[in-house]
Design a protein around this motif. Structure first.
Motif, PDB file in Angstrom:
ATOM      1  N   TYR A  88       0.672  -1.165  -0.051  1.00  0.00           N
ATOM      2  CA  TYR A  88       0.099   0.009   0.136  1.00  0.00           C
ATOM      3  C   TYR A  88       0.964   1.111  -0.066  1.00  0.00           C
ATOM      4  N   ALA A  89       1.929   1.479   0.773  1.00  0.00           N
ATOM      5  CA  ALA A  89       2.865   2.511   0.919  1.00  0.00           C
ATOM      6  C   ALA A  89       3.361   2.588  -0.672  1.00  0.00           C
ATOM      7  N   VAL A  90       3.862   1.515  -1.266  1.00  0.00           N
ATOM      8  CA  VAL A  90       4.417   1.693  -2.597  1.00  0.00           C
ATOM      9  C   VAL A  90       3.546   2.419  -3.524  1.00  0.00           C
ATOM     10  N   ASP A  91       2.099   1.859  -3.372  1.00  0.00           N
ATOM     11  CA  ASP A  91       1.256   2.257  -4.188  1.00  0.00           C
ATOM     12  C   ASP A  91       0.774   3.856  -4.067  1.00  0.00           C
ATOM     13  N   THR A  92       0.781   4.207  -2.861  1.00  0.00           N
ATOM     14  CA  THR A  92       0.575   5.910  -2.909  1.00  0.00           C
ATOM     15  C   THR A  92       1.948   6.470  -3.152  1.00  0.00           C
ATOM     16  N   PHE A  93       3.274   5.765  -2.852  1.00  0.00           N
ATOM     17  CA  PHE A  93       4.592   6.681  -2.892  1.00  0.00           C
ATOM     18  C   PHE A  93       4.615   6.731  -4.511  1.00  0.00           C
ATOM     19  N   ILE A  94       4.376   6.009  -5.483  1.00  0.00           N
ATOM     20  CA  ILE A  94       4.369   6.225  -6.913  1.00  0.00           C
ATOM     21  C   ILE A  94       3.444   7.091  -7.383  1.00  0.00           C
ATOM     22  N   ASP A  95       1.953   6.992  -7.228  1.00  0.00           N
ATOM     23  CA  ASP A  95       1.163   7.769  -7.785  1.00  0.00           C
ATOM     24  C   ASP A  95       0.769   9.129  -7.071  1.00  0.00           C
ATOM     25  N   ASN A  96       1.343   9.125  -5.865  1.00  0.00           N
ATOM     26  CA  ASN A  96       0.925  10.781  -4.966  1.00  0.00           C
ATOM     27  C   ASN A  96       2.391  11.323  -4.724  1.00  0.00           C
ATOM     28  N   CYS A  97       3.478  10.764  -5.108  1.00  0.00           N
ATOM     29  CA  CYS A  97       4.656  11.458  -4.865  1.00  0.00           C
ATOM     30  C   CYS A  97       5.629  11.157  -6.329  1.00  0.00           C
ATOM     31  N   VAL A  98       6.192   9.961  -6.449  1.00  0.00           N
ATOM     32  CA  VAL A  98       7.338   9.995  -7.487  1.00  0.00           C
ATOM     33  C   VAL A  98       6.769  10.532  -8.869  1.00  0.00           C
ATOM     34  N   LYS A  99       5.743   9.957  -9.319  1.00  0.00           N
ATOM     35  CA  LYS A  99       5.406  10.397 -10.578  1.00  0.00           C
ATOM     36  C   LYS A  99       5.144  11.965 -10.673  1.00  0.00           C
ATOM     37  N   GLY A 100       4.907  12.754  -9.654  1.00  0.00           N
ATOM     38  CA  GLY A 100       4.683  14.218  -9.636  1.00  0.00           C
ATOM     39  C   GLY A 100       6.170  14.901  -9.373  1.00  0.00           C
ATOM     40  N   ILE A 101       7.281  14.386  -9.210  1.00  0.00           N
ATOM     41  CA  ILE A 101       8.296  15.001  -9.029  1.00  0.00           C
ATOM     42  C   ILE A 101       8.699  15.906  -9.914  1.00  0.00           C
ATOM     43  N   THR A 102       9.242  17.042  -9.686  1.00  0.00           N
ATOM     44  CA  THR A 102       9.869  17.994 -10.494  1.00  0.00           C
ATOM     45  C   THR A 102      11.080  18.558 -10.016  1.00  0.00           C
ATOM     46  N   ALA A 103      11.953  18.994 -10.870  1.00  0.00           N
ATOM     47  CA  ALA A 103      13.343  19.665 -10.604  1.00  0.00           C
ATOM     48  C   ALA A 103      13.652  21.136 -10.650  1.00  0.00           C
ATOM     49  N   ASN A 104      14.084  21.743  -9.664  1.00  0.00           N
ATOM     50  CA  ASN A 104      14.360  23.127  -9.887  1.00  0.00           C
ATOM     51  C   ASN A 104      16.039  23.222 -10.513  1.00  0.00           C
ATOM     52  N   GLU A 105      15.937  23.115 -11.589  1.00  0.00           N
ATOM     53  CA  GLU A 105      17.043  23.153 -12.354  1.00  0.00           C
ATOM     54  C   GLU A 105      18.331  24.285 -11.995  1.00  0.00           C
ATOM     55  N   ASP A 106      17.539  25.448 -12.045  1.00  0.00           N
ATOM     56  CA  ASP A 106      18.505  26.558 -11.632  1.00  0.00           C
ATOM     57  C   ASP A 106      18.999  26.626 -10.247  1.00  0.00           C
TER      58      ASP A 106
END
Length: 472
Positions: A376-394
């Motif tokens: 269950y933790a992996v499921d929410t980790f993927i859909d509610n965190c990892v997929k939506g991560i963005t980078a602050n390149e500057d």
């Protein structure tokens, strides 16, 4: 409420007339008010498969009346359809090595089979929980078998979620491959790394955990079914002993095998320790990754601020606009709980004596919880965190360029002593390493540009003393 009187070796007890469980289940429910929770639905299904396979096998070899076998099989099929689960009333944590759970299954199946044959619940002259439903079996082979079948089912789900997480990390590794950032060791600036490389490393770690899960699943496929009380197979027909595991494997769709030594497989529960260990190792991996994401997203203005996690909910009842990394936090907490469960499982496995381990109920309770919660933790980790991560390149590049850590890449070109002097001055004055190198004429701007190119900084074989020669 109407009651029916049922009798066991302890005595006579009134059981509610409309229920499918019997006297032994009721006694257990009264004796073991421990967690207040219900038995895991998958172990109920596993027990139904076992009782169905046993009835089929006993009927096939001619030791169980076909009419009775039919009724038992039909009752088991109803359980597998999701019916009668509410009749399993015993607590997951119970004394007696799981006898209460086994008898709960036997009584529910017997009473439903009695109804199918036209009788009334409690009339065990028609179908008896022990003499018919439990024929050729013992708690000591039924319960370990059910535990392994359930573990397999739950591990399959966990493996699916981990494969999704692996794919998500691979996608982020590709997306962030061009983003240069500062690598850190012991929480201090080290040398540059690409954000994509960090996420690629996460995917590799998850793949390793998947392989561990696959390995321990093999141990869960080896059953002591047919061994009955202590593994000697007492009261089991020899033909039953040969056919029960193949029949069980066929009806449940799992590739199950009978243990080479049924006594060993009855005495020892170390395979469950292996499963718990693999699940714990995976939880540790994911908790470390969650820590990294919390650090890299910290701030957002006063911390690292290198990445952004999806905003999922308000983070404070008093601080407006505050958003917390709640998904990584729940992954951490699941990991803490799994580590504690692993200690319990280890101690329970060690506490077995002679021909049986009596503590399988606590092993299963904790193991199923560990596998379930991690999935269950992996499921929410993927859909509610990892997929939506963005980078602050500057921000990432700014931290690299202002860090003293880049001096490591310059060291081969100016020498360790000079590099150390430049690093110390940069730290004490706040000037950038680039500025000080140019000021002292140690390297020119083009040379620094080549040395500090993101690719040159983050890959082996194209840096060091020969780098400038290759560029020329």
């Amino acid at each position: 409420m109407e009651f029916r009187a049922e009798k066991d070796s302890i005595g006579v007890k009134n059981v509610p007339e409309n229920v499918y469980y019997g006297v032994q289940s009721l006694r257990a429910a009264e004796n073991f008010r421990i967690t207040g929770l219900f038995i895991h639905p998958e172990i109920i299904n596993s027990l139904a498969y076992i009782k169905k396979a046993s009835a089929m096998t006993n009927s096939e070899i001619g030791v169980l009346d076909k009419r009775i076998a039919y009724a038992i099989i039909k009752a088991c099929d109803e359980i597998l359809e999701g019916k009668l689960h509410g009749e399993f009333i015993v607590d997951p944590i119970q004394g007696g090595a799981g006898t209460s759970l086994n008898m709960n299954a036997n009584e529910v199946i017997a009473n439903r089979a009695i109804e199918i044959l036209g009788g009334e619940k409690g009339d065990y002259s028609i179908v008896h929980p022990n003499d018919h439903v439990n024929y050729g079996q013992s708690t000591n082979d039924v319960i370990p078998t059910a535990g392994k079948m359930t573990s397999l089912k739950l591990l399959n789900n966990l493996e699916r979620e981990l494969n999704r997480l692996y794919d998500a990390f691979c996608e982020k590794a590709e997306e962030f491959d061009h983003v240069i950032k500062m690598g850190r060791t012991q929480m201090q600036d080290a040398v540059p790394i690409r954000l994509g490389q960090e996420f690629r490393a996460y995917s590799v770690a998850v793949k390793r955990d998947i392989k561990r899960i696959q390995k321990v699943k093999v141990e869960m496929k080896e059953l002591n079914m047919g061994g009955t009380a202590v593994g000697t197979g007492i009261n089991a027909d020899t033909d039953y002993l040969k056919k029960i595991v193949p029949n069980l494997s066929k009806i449940c769709g799992m590739d199950l095998v009978q243990a080479d030594d049924l006594i060993d497989a009855t005495q020892n529960v170390d395979p469950f320790v292996s499963v718990s260990g693999a699940v714990k190792a995976c939880a540790v991996t994911l908790s470390k990754i969650a820590n990294d994401l919390r650090l890299m997203s910290s701030g957002p203005r006063t911390g690292f601020g290198e990445i952004n996690l999806p905003a999922k909910q308000n983070g404070s009842s008093i601080m407006p606009g505050k958003v917390n990394p709640v998904i990584p936090e729940v992954v951490n907490q699941v990991a803490f709980n799994i580590i504690g469960n692993d200690v319990t499982i280890t101690m329970a496995a060690e506490a077995g004596q002679l021909e049986l381990n009596a503590f399988e109920p606590i092993i299963f309770y904790n193991l199923f919880q560990s596998i379930d919660t991690l999935a269950y933790a992996v499921d929410t980790f993927i859909d509610n965190c990892v997929k939506g991560i963005t980078a602050n390149e500057d921000r990432c590049r700014e931290l690299v360029e202002n860090s003293v850590g880049i001096i490591t890449a310059i060291c081969p070109h100016v020498g360790y002593a000079v590099a150390s002097r430049i690093a110390k001055e940069a730290i004490s004055t706040g000037e950038s390493v680039r500025t000080l190198i140019l000021r002292d004429g140690l390297l020119n701007d083009e040379e620094l540009k080549t040395i500090l190119d993101p690719v040159n900084l983050t890959q082996p074989g194209i840096s060091g003393k020969n780098l400038l020669k290759k560029e020329q």
